[in-house]
Design a protein around this motif. Sequence first.
Motif, mmCIF file in Angstrom:
data_model
loop_
_atom_site.group_PDB
_atom_site.id
_atom_site.type_symbol
_atom_site.label_atom_id
_atom_site.label_comp_id
_atom_site.label_asym_id
_atom_site.label_seq_id
_atom_site.Cartn_x
_atom_site.Cartn_y
_atom_site.Cartn_z
ATOM 1 N N CYS A 17 -4.353 10.443 4.880
ATOM 2 C CA CYS A 17 -4.023 9.522 3.797
ATOM 3 C C CYS A 17 -5.044 8.382 3.768
ATOM 4 O O CYS A 17 -5.358 7.793 4.804
ATOM 5 N N ILE A 19 -4.600 5.539 2.550
ATOM 6 C CA ILE A 19 -3.922 4.242 2.681
ATOM 7 C C ILE A 19 -3.524 4.001 4.144
ATOM 8 O O ILE A 19 -3.932 3.026 4.748
ATOM 9 N N CYS A 20 -2.715 4.895 4.723
ATOM 10 C CA CYS A 20 -2.175 4.657 6.069
ATOM 11 C C CYS A 20 -2.923 5.418 7.166
ATOM 12 O O CYS A 20 -2.636 5.247 8.348
ATOM 13 N N CYS A 57 -0.596 10.259 1.294
ATOM 14 C CA CYS A 57 0.565 10.957 1.838
ATOM 15 C C CYS A 57 1.748 10.725 0.884
ATOM 16 O O CYS A 57 1.676 9.892 -0.023
ATOM 17 N N CYS A 60 2.994 6.980 0.791
ATOM 18 C CA CYS A 60 2.055 6.061 0.126
ATOM 19 C C CYS A 60 1.898 6.402 -1.347
ATOM 20 O O CYS A 60 1.728 5.506 -2.181
HETATM 21 ZN ZN LIG Z 1 -0.041 7.195 3.682
#
Ligand SMILES: [Zn+2]
Length: 100
Positions: A17, A19-20, A57, A60
């Motif tokens: 992902c 983002i995370c 993901c 997110c």
């Molecule tokens: Zn994520």
Amino acid sequence: MKVMAKKEVDVVADIRCDICDESTSKHGCHCPQFGTVQAQWSYGSHHDGEAFELHLCESCFFQALANLQEQRRGTLMFSERGYEPNPDFGRVQGDDQELV
Ligand SMILES: [Zn+2]
């Protein structure tokens, strides 16, 4: 005639992902579950020639979707069009409803 040779090829081993940074392949499964955000800007845009691709993901992705819905609400709330909530915002398939 086929001429055989051994070659090394690059394969996608995982999708993390953006983002995370978590793997999108959960529970030992090698079937990544992710959403993508893509854009390719061309002539006439301020970002001519730029392309973007993000992998998110599930968690997110839906947080990003909620953020976009909130942005939509803020943008339309005081416009002449007004704001109508759209529970199918961005959805093109699923949830047993026929979407247009
Ligand atoms: Zn994520």
